[in-house]
Design a protein around this motif. Structure first.
Motif, mmCIF file in Angstrom:
data_model
loop_
_atom_site.group_PDB
_atom_site.id
_atom_site.type_symbol
_atom_site.label_atom_id
_atom_site.label_comp_id
_atom_site.label_asym_id
_atom_site.label_seq_id
_atom_site.Cartn_x
_atom_site.Cartn_y
_atom_site.Cartn_z
ATOM 1 N N ASP A 167 3.725 -8.124 -11.679
ATOM 2 C CA ASP A 167 2.811 -7.710 -12.747
ATOM 3 C C ASP A 167 3.292 -8.210 -14.112
ATOM 4 O O ASP A 167 3.656 -7.417 -14.985
ATOM 5 C CB ASP A 167 2.684 -6.168 -12.726
ATOM 6 C CG ASP A 167 1.607 -5.634 -13.673
ATOM 7 O OD1 ASP A 167 0.775 -6.432 -14.148
ATOM 8 O OD2 ASP A 167 1.605 -4.415 -13.930
ATOM 9 N N PRO A 168 3.287 -9.555 -14.320
ATOM 10 C CA PRO A 168 3.676 -10.069 -15.635
ATOM 11 C C PRO A 168 2.747 -9.488 -16.700
ATOM 12 O O PRO A 168 1.545 -9.398 -16.483
ATOM 13 C CB PRO A 168 3.464 -11.593 -15.512
ATOM 14 C CG PRO A 168 3.385 -11.869 -14.045
ATOM 15 C CD PRO A 168 2.854 -10.621 -13.408
ATOM 16 N N GLY A 169 3.322 -9.086 -17.803
ATOM 17 C CA GLY A 169 2.507 -8.455 -18.845
ATOM 18 C C GLY A 169 2.423 -6.950 -18.674
ATOM 19 O O GLY A 169 1.917 -6.258 -19.543
ATOM 20 N N HIS A 171 0.573 -4.756 -16.912
ATOM 21 C CA HIS A 171 -0.722 -4.083 -17.041
ATOM 22 C C HIS A 171 -0.624 -2.662 -16.509
ATOM 23 O O HIS A 171 -1.287 -1.766 -16.991
ATOM 24 C CB HIS A 171 -1.794 -4.844 -16.252
ATOM 25 C CG HIS A 171 -2.057 -6.222 -16.772
ATOM 26 N ND1 HIS A 171 -2.783 -6.442 -17.902
ATOM 27 C CD2 HIS A 171 -1.669 -7.435 -16.333
ATOM 28 C CE1 HIS A 171 -2.848 -7.738 -18.139
ATOM 29 N NE2 HIS A 171 -2.170 -8.367 -17.200
ATOM 30 N N GLU A 226 8.634 -6.006 -15.856
ATOM 31 C CA GLU A 226 8.011 -7.245 -15.379
ATOM 32 C C GLU A 226 9.046 -8.118 -14.683
ATOM 33 O O GLU A 226 9.198 -9.286 -14.992
ATOM 34 C CB GLU A 226 7.233 -7.975 -16.484
ATOM 35 C CG GLU A 226 7.994 -8.305 -17.744
ATOM 36 C CD GLU A 226 7.141 -9.044 -18.792
ATOM 37 O OE1 GLU A 226 6.019 -9.465 -18.502
ATOM 38 O OE2 GLU A 226 7.635 -9.207 -19.919
ATOM 39 N N VAL A 277 0.644 -12.452 -8.277
ATOM 40 C CA VAL A 277 0.752 -11.811 -9.584
ATOM 41 C C VAL A 277 -0.605 -11.162 -9.835
ATOM 42 O O VAL A 277 -1.559 -11.411 -9.093
ATOM 43 C CB VAL A 277 1.086 -12.819 -10.716
ATOM 44 C CG1 VAL A 277 2.485 -13.383 -10.542
ATOM 45 C CG2 VAL A 277 0.054 -13.925 -10.785
ATOM 46 N N THR A 278 -0.710 -10.337 -10.871
ATOM 47 C CA THR A 278 -1.976 -9.654 -11.165
ATOM 48 C C THR A 278 -3.146 -10.639 -11.140
ATOM 49 O O THR A 278 -4.202 -10.338 -10.601
ATOM 50 C CB THR A 278 -1.887 -8.962 -12.546
ATOM 51 O OG1 THR A 278 -0.837 -7.991 -12.472
ATOM 52 C CG2 THR A 278 -3.191 -8.277 -12.917
ATOM 53 N N ARG A 279 -2.939 -11.843 -11.688
ATOM 54 C CA ARG A 279 -4.049 -12.789 -11.811
ATOM 55 C C ARG A 279 -4.367 -13.539 -10.525
ATOM 56 O O ARG A 279 -5.319 -14.321 -10.498
ATOM 57 C CB ARG A 279 -3.772 -13.784 -12.941
ATOM 58 C CG ARG A 279 -3.614 -13.127 -14.310
ATOM 59 C CD ARG A 279 -4.765 -12.229 -14.679
ATOM 60 N NE ARG A 279 -4.601 -11.648 -16.026
ATOM 61 C CZ ARG A 279 -5.463 -10.811 -16.575
ATOM 62 N NH1 ARG A 279 -6.533 -10.418 -15.916
ATOM 63 N NH2 ARG A 279 -5.245 -10.333 -17.782
ATOM 64 N N GLU A 303 5.941 -18.567 -15.382
ATOM 65 C CA GLU A 303 5.920 -17.254 -16.023
ATOM 66 C C GLU A 303 7.244 -16.551 -15.747
ATOM 67 O O GLU A 303 7.822 -16.729 -14.681
ATOM 68 C CB GLU A 303 4.793 -16.442 -15.378
ATOM 69 C CG GLU A 303 3.873 -15.717 -16.306
ATOM 70 C CD GLU A 303 2.595 -15.292 -15.572
ATOM 71 O OE1 GLU A 303 1.589 -15.124 -16.245
ATOM 72 O OE2 GLU A 303 2.595 -15.124 -14.343
ATOM 73 N N GLU A 315 2.860 -12.184 -19.963
ATOM 74 C CA GLU A 315 1.943 -12.900 -19.085
ATOM 75 C C GLU A 315 1.459 -14.186 -19.746
ATOM 76 O O GLU A 315 1.226 -14.228 -20.944
ATOM 77 C CB GLU A 315 0.737 -11.991 -18.782
ATOM 78 C CG GLU A 315 -0.207 -12.575 -17.758
ATOM 79 C CD GLU A 315 -1.398 -11.654 -17.475
ATOM 80 O OE1 GLU A 315 -2.026 -11.147 -18.421
ATOM 81 O OE2 GLU A 315 -1.690 -11.439 -16.288
ATOM 82 N N SER A 330 -1.380 -17.422 -20.072
ATOM 83 C CA SER A 330 -2.833 -17.619 -20.039
ATOM 84 C C SER A 330 -3.042 -19.077 -20.412
ATOM 85 O O SER A 330 -2.119 -19.718 -20.919
ATOM 86 C CB SER A 330 -3.506 -16.711 -21.067
ATOM 87 O OG SER A 330 -3.102 -17.102 -22.367
#
Lengths: 195, 612
Positions: B128-130, B132, B137, B183-185, B307, B334, B336
């Motif tokens: 979970d980078p960032g 959320h 992390e 990862v989350t994304r 990341e 995170e 982007s």
């Protein structure tokens, strides 16, 4: 093939995830490559949430790049105001004219921004802002929770596809017992923008 | 092959093939849905997990397929042992967990690398980078190197589906568990997956006798010493495999820059560097050394975009290949496409994009940053609110835990003073009482967290003469991750009736004599019980029970505030409930948001809030 980058901003629990699922399915239906990104868990408990939906010939990133959103859909007025970094002069911004004061405002420690202040933030790049009474319409159609579907109805005017195509997507993605009500909410949102 | 010589068999095969082709559909799936689908199609029959954002929906989806067994284990370590057991017994198995869950399961992960398995074992792990929805992390790619096992990382949902099959094959070929990192994304991003409604997994094989192999499976020192060289040899072979596998591919482009990237970051980099040469890694450990050298020979400059930790960069650099990475891209937070672009522009890797109205835009961003924040808060009607209101007024130090109730730390409740990891509350509270402080303290954790890792410390308090009062905030579900069953709910993941493990009987069974059950909405009673427990000097447990109203859909008529009676004293606002709004000189209630729980009615000193 044109690309469409959408950013949906709202308050956790307002239904941004359902709306982004319908919008993503519409992209596939219309022949685009589609990606979405959203967050679950803690972020959903009444906090700020944002969902990204992208349509294009070939989409790599599920996240919209700053300055490149084609549409920003604000489920709540203040939440719409947080994302000027995603806008450019051609971005169309649809905002639900509805306020959910965040905790600091409830507690009297901050002031909820005026409509003018939000407009000033969102139009600085030259983009247009369109206010929609989506919560009011959703309430009239039977349930204020359908705000996302009303906003999608308004958005659909810009995206092509027939009303029948959109309605069949809603029928597919909304639980059966709520489908009729949601279809009405969608049509009402669409009429609001067409008018 | 012999059977194919018979014409009817060949015809059947062809029909099956064409039916498959014709029925192939495109379906949007999240990475979590896609890996569950891929695991099902690859013949995984046993799955175990504990819920954790962003991994939760992997097991939820897997559980819906026919012919599989899937469970919510009390915690990640148990889930890992269950899946390892199934793999020992010759059945393909899967674990899913969030990144910090792998810390809980790490002990089991490490032995499974030594013992190996008898059927494919896939461990899906979502970082979970960032942050959320997490307390840190950490970069779990490090676990692959640390525990010495292969790790794959998909970049989208189609890869998540396909890599499941590849990972299970790899697991069996190399006799090792395989981690698939999300990862989350990638977990919570949807993309298009090839979906064939007629495709089914291979049938379950006939049951076989358990393979007894103590030298391989009983990890006493003498046997474990024999296993370590096997593991080192295996990693060498996996490194060779990484170089031949199509999981790692060079995508030729211009020769000015060669980018090494994996997973979601590969997608961001692809958009920022459309013409660069890429080494796209699908296998992130061990690395394909020959392919890395080949990339270096093709381009003028090698850049790693990753990341969190410099996991690739350090290994590439150690190989003697000149490489840049973390001097350009951050270690924190995170990524982007926007972040990759701005870092690349600053480092001169790409020409800056032309921006319009830059001054106005940056002014607008500044104004947006000053808008009132909206942190997550307890839902209207949440039982935790009444409990925290009492705890705050009692002035006790609250050693908290991980769950919805962690939101009790937020203003205006400000009623939690520590949260570390799952199950830490009780042990820390016990330690605080053994330490040197004048304050009274309690431990607060949820029902699901209690079953996860509260059982051991609650025993410790009792055994080691502690005086801690443990408050179990029982909302009868795993709330924050979206209402999953647990040992106390009476249902399994696959919605079958199950034994309900009774929390009160459990702690009484351990030997707790002072145990009470309270309703958090009866604040006067809870206040009395709390004082009684704190003054008793005994180890004790209070179960504060109120099922989650989001799940039960319990709702009552919203009360209204009489503006004539309201003196604007702010007492109701201090319970921190979102429908209560400060107006000019009085407070109002938004009936659309209000759950009608009546908590504000109880606290109003002017009796201005009227429940009709």
């Amino acid at each position: 093939m044109k690309k469409f980058d959408f950013l949906m901003a709202g308050v956790g629990g307002q239904g941004t995830i359902l709306a982004s699922n319908i919008l993503a399915a519409a992209g596939v239906e219309f022949g685009y490559d589609v990606k979405t990104a959203e967050v679950h868990g803690m972020a959903q408990r009444g906090g700020s949430v944002e969902s990204h939906v992208r349509w294009g010939e070939k989409v790599y990133s599920p996240l919209v790049e700053q300055g490149k959103a084609d549409f920003v859909i604000g489920f709540e007025t203040l939440e719409a105001g947080r994302w000027p970094m995603y806008l450019n002069k051609d971005t169309v911004i649809l905002v639900n004219d509805y306020r959910i004061p965040p905790p600091p405002v409830n507690l009297g420690k901050a002031t909820y921004p005026t409509k003018k202040e939000i407009e000033a933030i969102l139009t600085s790049s030259g983009s247009k802002i369109i206010w929609i009474n989506a919560t009011g319409i959703a309430k009239d159609m039977g349930n204020p929770a359908m705000v996302g579907v009303v906003l999608l109805g308004a958005l659909s005017v810009y995206l092509g596809g027939t009303e029948e195509q959109w309605l069949s997507l809603i029928e597919r993605l909304v639980p059966a017992k709520f489908a009729e009500m949601n279809k009405k909410a969608f049509v009402a949102g669409r009429a609001e923008k067409s008018a | 092959m012999n059977s194919l010589k018979r014409p009817e068999n060949r015809r059947n095969l062809l029909q099956t093939f064409w039916k498959g082709r014709l029925n192939k559909l495109k379906k949007l799936m999240t990475g979590n849905e896609a890996v569950a689908y891929g695991a099902y199609l690859s013949g995984v029959k046993v799955g175990a997990a504990y819920p954790g954002t962003p991994s939760t929906q992997i097991m939820e989806n897997f559980a819906t397929y026919p012919g599989v067994f899937a469970e919510w284990a009390p915690n990640e370590k148990v889930s890992m042992d269950v899946a390892i057991g199934a793999a020992f017994a010759g059945t393909r198995a899967m674990v899913s967990t969030k990144h910090v869950g792998l810390n809980v399961a790490a002990d089991s992960l490490f032995y499974a690398v030594y013992t190996g398995i008898n059927a494919g074992l896939l461990i899906c792990c979502a970082d979970d980078p960032g942050m959320h929805s997490s307390q840190n992390e950490q970069d779990n790619r490090n676990y692959a190197k640390f525990a010495k096992l292969p790790m794959l990382e998909p970049a989208d949902s189609e890869e998540a589906k396909q890599f499941a099959g590849v990972a299970l094959e790899m697991s069996e070929t190399f006799d090792t568990p395989v981690i698939m990192r999300f990862v989350t994304r990638t977990s919570h991003s949807s993309s298009v997956v090839d979906y064939d409604p007629d495709q089914v997994p291979p049938p379950q094989e006939e049951p076989q006798p358990y393979k007894r192999n103590p030298q391989k499976h009983v990890m006493v020192p003498a046997f474990a010493r024999g296993r370590h060289p096997v593991i080192e040899e295996k990693i060498k072979k996996l490194s060779e495999y990484a170089d031949t596998s199509s999981l790692n591919r060079i995508e030729p482009g211009d020769d000015s820059i060669g980018i090494i990237a994996a997973g979601s970051v590969y997608n961001y980099a692809r958009e920022v560097f459309p013409n660069a040469t890429f080494l796209k890694l699908g296998m992130v450990y061990p690395l394909p050394k020959e392919k890395i050298r080949k990339l270096a020979s093709m381009v003028k400059k090698v850049v790693v975009i990753e990341e969190l930790d410099p996991f690739f960069e350090e290994q590439v650099s150690f190989m003697g290949v000149e490489v840049t990475g973390k001097s350009i891209f951050p270690v924190i937070g995170e990524f982007s496409p926007s972040l990759v672009r701005s870092c690349a522009e600053k480092a001169g890797l790409i020409e800056p994009e032309k921006k319009e109205n830059e001054t106005a835009a940056s002014e607008a961003v500044g104004k947006a940053a000053n808008l009132p924040i909206r942190p997550p808060i307890l839902c209207p009607g949440c039982g935790h609110r009444g409990m925290f209101n009492v705890l705050r007024d009692a002035g006790v130090v609250v050693l908290g835990d991980i769950g919805c109730y962690t939101l009790g730390a937020a203003p205006p409740l400000n009623a939690m003073h520590f949260t570390g990891c799952m199950g830490a509350s009780i042990g820390v509270a016990h330690g605080v009482t053994k330490g040197n402080t004048t304050d009274r303290s309690v431990a607060v954790l949820g029902d699901s967290t209690f079953f996860h890792s509260g059982l051991h410390p609650v025993i410790d308090v009792l055994y080691n003469k502690g005086t801690t009062t443990t408050i179990i905030a029982d909302n009868s579900t795993t709330g924050m991750t979206g209402h999953q069953e647990h040992p106390g709910t009476g249902l399994t993941l696959q919605r079958e009736p199950a034994v309900t493990v009774d929390i009160e009987k459990t702690v009484r069974g351990f030997g707790y004599e002072k145990v009470d059950v309270c309703n958090p909405y009866d604040m006067d009673n809870f206040r009395k019980v709390l004082e009684d427990h704190l003054e008793s000097g005994q180890p004790s447990v209070i179960i504060v029970k109120k099922p989650c109203v989001l799940q039960t859909k319990e709702k009552h008529t919203p009360p209204r505030i009489d503006p004539e009676l309201c003196t604007d004293c702010g007492t109701c606002l201090d319970v921190g409930c979102s429908p209560l709004v400060q107006e000019d000189g009085y407070v109002s209630i938004d009936p659309l948001l209000c759950n009608g729980c009546g908590l504000c009615v109880q606290v109003c000193p002017m009796e201005a809030i009227i429940q009709e």
